[in-house]
Design a protein around this motif. Sequence first.
Motif, PDB file in Angstrom:
ATOM      1  N   GLY A   8       0.818  -1.201   0.000  1.00  0.00           N
ATOM      2  CA  GLY A   8       0.000   0.000   0.000  1.00  0.00           C
ATOM      3  C   GLY A   8       0.856   1.256   0.000  1.00  0.00           C
ATOM      4  N   GLY A   9       0.193   2.402  -0.144  1.00  0.00           N
ATOM      5  CA  GLY A   9       0.922   3.653  -0.130  1.00  0.00           C
ATOM      6  C   GLY A   9       0.042   4.808  -0.533  1.00  0.00           C
ATOM      7  N   LEU A  10       0.681   5.965  -0.711  1.00  0.00           N
ATOM      8  CA  LEU A  10      -0.012   7.182  -1.134  1.00  0.00           C
ATOM      9  C   LEU A  10       0.348   7.463  -2.585  1.00  0.00           C
ATOM     10  CD1 LEU A  10      -1.540   9.847  -0.655  1.00  0.00           C
ATOM     11  CD2 LEU A  10       0.595  10.795   0.262  1.00  0.00           C
ATOM     12  N   VAL A  11      -0.662   7.535  -3.441  1.00  0.00           N
ATOM     13  CA  VAL A  11      -0.440   7.790  -4.857  1.00  0.00           C
ATOM     14  C   VAL A  11      -1.450   8.804  -5.356  1.00  0.00           C
ATOM     15  CG1 VAL A  11       0.536   5.501  -5.318  1.00  0.00           C
ATOM     16  CG2 VAL A  11      -1.923   5.884  -5.585  1.00  0.00           C
ATOM     17  N   GLN A  12      -1.178   9.339  -6.536  1.00  0.00           N
ATOM     18  CA  GLN A  12      -2.125  10.256  -7.158  1.00  0.00           C
ATOM     19  C   GLN A  12      -3.135   9.480  -8.001  1.00  0.00           C
ATOM     20  OE1 GLN A  12       0.275  13.157  -9.305  1.00  0.00           O
ATOM     21  NE2 GLN A  12       0.168  14.544  -7.547  1.00  0.00           N
ATOM     22  N   ALA A  15      -2.686   6.565 -10.940  1.00  0.00           N
ATOM     23  CA  ALA A  15      -1.484   5.756 -10.735  1.00  0.00           C
ATOM     24  C   ALA A  15      -1.847   4.290 -10.507  1.00  0.00           C
ATOM     25  CB  ALA A  15      -0.698   6.300  -9.556  1.00  0.00           C
ATOM     26  N   SER A  16      -0.802   3.485 -10.361  1.00  0.00           N
ATOM     27  CA  SER A  16      -0.969   2.053 -10.126  1.00  0.00           C
ATOM     28  C   SER A  16      -0.246   1.641  -8.844  1.00  0.00           C
ATOM     29  CB  SER A  16      -0.401   1.235 -11.292  1.00  0.00           C
ATOM     30  OG  SER A  16      -1.084   1.519 -12.485  1.00  0.00           O
ATOM     31  N   LEU A  17      -0.750   0.594  -8.222  1.00  0.00           N
ATOM     32  CA  LEU A  17      -0.097  -0.052  -7.092  1.00  0.00           C
ATOM     33  C   LEU A  17      -0.300  -1.547  -7.229  1.00  0.00           C
ATOM     34  CD1 LEU A  17      -1.108   2.004  -3.898  1.00  0.00           C
ATOM     35  CD2 LEU A  17       1.209   1.732  -4.800  1.00  0.00           C
ATOM     36  N   ARG A  18       0.628  -2.322  -6.680  1.00  0.00           N
ATOM     37  CA  ARG A  18       0.432  -3.762  -6.596  1.00  0.00           C
ATOM     38  C   ARG A  18       0.545  -4.182  -5.138  1.00  0.00           C
ATOM     39  NH1 ARG A  18       3.558  -9.041  -9.090  1.00  0.00           N
ATOM     40  NH2 ARG A  18       5.128  -8.497  -7.523  1.00  0.00           N
ATOM     41  N   LEU A  19      -0.529  -4.751  -4.644  1.00  0.00           N
ATOM     42  CA  LEU A  19      -0.532  -5.292  -3.296  1.00  0.00           C
ATOM     43  C   LEU A  19      -0.119  -6.758  -3.344  1.00  0.00           C
ATOM     44  CD1 LEU A  19      -3.901  -3.850  -1.911  1.00  0.00           C
ATOM     45  CD2 LEU A  19      -1.638  -2.768  -2.014  1.00  0.00           C
ATOM     46  N   SER A  20       0.572  -7.171  -2.311  1.00  0.00           N
ATOM     47  CA  SER A  20       0.965  -8.574  -2.164  1.00  0.00           C
ATOM     48  C   SER A  20       0.489  -9.084  -0.822  1.00  0.00           C
ATOM     49  CB  SER A  20       2.488  -8.733  -2.237  1.00  0.00           C
ATOM     50  OG  SER A  20       2.998  -8.282  -3.460  1.00  0.00           O
ATOM     51  N   CYS A  21       0.205 -10.360  -0.760  1.00  0.00           N
ATOM     52  CA  CYS A  21      -0.200 -10.988   0.493  1.00  0.00           C
ATOM     53  C   CYS A  21       0.495 -12.330   0.576  1.00  0.00           C
ATOM     54  CB  CYS A  21      -1.703 -11.140   0.544  1.00  0.00           C
ATOM     55  SG  CYS A  21      -2.309 -12.044   1.976  1.00  0.00           S
ATOM     56  N   LEU A  80      -2.741  -8.181  -5.901  1.00  0.00           N
ATOM     57  CA  LEU A  80      -3.818  -7.349  -6.432  1.00  0.00           C
ATOM     58  C   LEU A  80      -3.159  -6.193  -7.181  1.00  0.00           C
ATOM     59  CD1 LEU A  80      -6.920  -7.008  -6.540  1.00  0.00           C
ATOM     60  CD2 LEU A  80      -6.672  -5.354  -4.672  1.00  0.00           C
ATOM     61  N   GLN A  81      -3.205  -6.269  -8.499  1.00  0.00           N
ATOM     62  CA  GLN A  81      -2.693  -5.184  -9.331  1.00  0.00           C
ATOM     63  C   GLN A  81      -3.804  -4.163  -9.490  1.00  0.00           C
ATOM     64  OE1 GLN A  81       0.440  -4.686 -10.743  1.00  0.00           O
ATOM     65  NE2 GLN A  81      -0.397  -2.686 -11.321  1.00  0.00           N
ATOM     66  N   MET A  82      -3.528  -2.931  -9.094  1.00  0.00           N
ATOM     67  CA  MET A  82      -4.538  -1.878  -9.127  1.00  0.00           C
ATOM     68  C   MET A  82      -4.074  -0.778 -10.068  1.00  0.00           C
ATOM     69  SD  MET A  82      -5.531  -1.700  -5.071  1.00  0.00           S
ATOM     70  CE  MET A  82      -3.972  -0.967  -4.604  1.00  0.00           C
ATOM     71  N   ASN A  83      -4.794  -0.601 -11.149  1.00  0.00           N
ATOM     72  CA  ASN A  83      -4.474   0.428 -12.140  1.00  0.00           C
ATOM     73  C   ASN A  83      -5.554   1.499 -12.156  1.00  0.00           C
ATOM     74  OD1 ASN A  83      -2.225  -1.120 -12.923  1.00  0.00           O
ATOM     75  ND2 ASN A  83      -3.425  -2.206 -14.478  1.00  0.00           N
ATOM     76  N   SER A  84      -5.224   2.640 -12.724  1.00  0.00           N
ATOM     77  CA  SER A  84      -6.181   3.742 -12.853  1.00  0.00           C
ATOM     78  C   SER A  84      -6.866   4.025 -11.529  1.00  0.00           C
ATOM     79  CB  SER A  84      -7.214   3.418 -13.938  1.00  0.00           C
ATOM     80  OG  SER A  84      -6.580   3.170 -15.171  1.00  0.00           O
ATOM     81  N   LYS A  86      -8.474   5.606  -8.265  1.00  0.00           N
ATOM     82  CA  LYS A  86      -9.357   6.752  -8.044  1.00  0.00           C
ATOM     83  C   LYS A  86      -9.374   7.099  -6.554  1.00  0.00           C
ATOM     84  CE  LYS A  86     -12.468   5.069 -11.664  1.00  0.00           C
ATOM     85  NZ  LYS A  86     -13.860   4.666 -11.974  1.00  0.00           N
ATOM     86  N   PRO A  87      -9.691   8.325  -6.212  1.00  0.00           N
ATOM     87  CA  PRO A  87      -9.770   8.678  -4.787  1.00  0.00           C
ATOM     88  C   PRO A  87     -10.717   7.771  -4.006  1.00  0.00           C
ATOM     89  CG  PRO A  87      -9.737  10.653  -6.107  1.00  0.00           C
ATOM     90  CD  PRO A  87      -9.831   9.509  -7.073  1.00  0.00           C
ATOM     91  N   GLU A  88     -11.775   7.308  -4.641  1.00  0.00           N
ATOM     92  CA  GLU A  88     -12.721   6.424  -3.944  1.00  0.00           C
ATOM     93  C   GLU A  88     -12.164   5.031  -3.684  1.00  0.00           C
ATOM     94  OE1 GLU A  88     -13.265   8.243  -6.714  1.00  0.00           O
ATOM     95  OE2 GLU A  88     -14.619   7.188  -8.097  1.00  0.00           O
ATOM     96  N   ASP A  89     -10.985   4.726  -4.210  1.00  0.00           N
ATOM     97  CA  ASP A  89     -10.329   3.460  -3.885  1.00  0.00           C
ATOM     98  C   ASP A  89      -9.570   3.543  -2.559  1.00  0.00           C
ATOM     99  OD1 ASP A  89      -9.493   3.166  -7.348  1.00  0.00           O
ATOM    100  OD2 ASP A  89     -11.077   2.086  -6.275  1.00  0.00           O
ATOM    101  N   THR A  90      -9.501   4.723  -1.982  1.00  0.00           N
ATOM    102  CA  THR A  90      -8.813   4.901  -0.708  1.00  0.00           C
ATOM    103  C   THR A  90      -9.470   4.054   0.378  1.00  0.00           C
ATOM    104  OG1 THR A  90      -8.070   7.133  -1.238  1.00  0.00           O
ATOM    105  CG2 THR A  90      -8.245   6.572   1.097  1.00  0.00           C
TER     106      THR A  90
END
Length: 125
Positions: A8-12, A15-21, A80-84, A86-90
């Motif tokens: 996790g993290g702070l992005v604009q 942007a994209s993030l990849r979560l791992s578990c 979990l690869q998260m692309n595009s 949005k603020p509502e994904d916070t």
Amino acid sequence: VQLQACGGGLVQAGASLRLSCAASGHTFSTAAMGWFRQVAGKEREFVASINWSGGNTRYADSVKGRFTISRDNAKNTVYLQMNSLKPEDTAIYYCAADHRRYSSGSYYLYDYDLFGQGTQVTVSS
């Protein structure tokens, strides 16, 4: 027996993030896995799930086409690869394991018997 989520993290927005578990101490390769998220004051909601082989995936409508769930059974890890974004994904994102026999994955919180500690994702506009 535990699940350890990270990435996790702070992005604009956009942007994209990849979560791992990473899973340890249980039969990861035969468990369906899921990702849920929760905002303070709201119920934990389903994001995505994947069956034991990776051949069956499900997504919440709100993330379909933007998020991709995958797994590597050799590494006992689900992603979990998260692309595009949005603020509502916070939210705080949690991975979860569903050890029901022959589960294809589930939308429902009560089908999961093990949850990780969560990782914070913050998307700024």
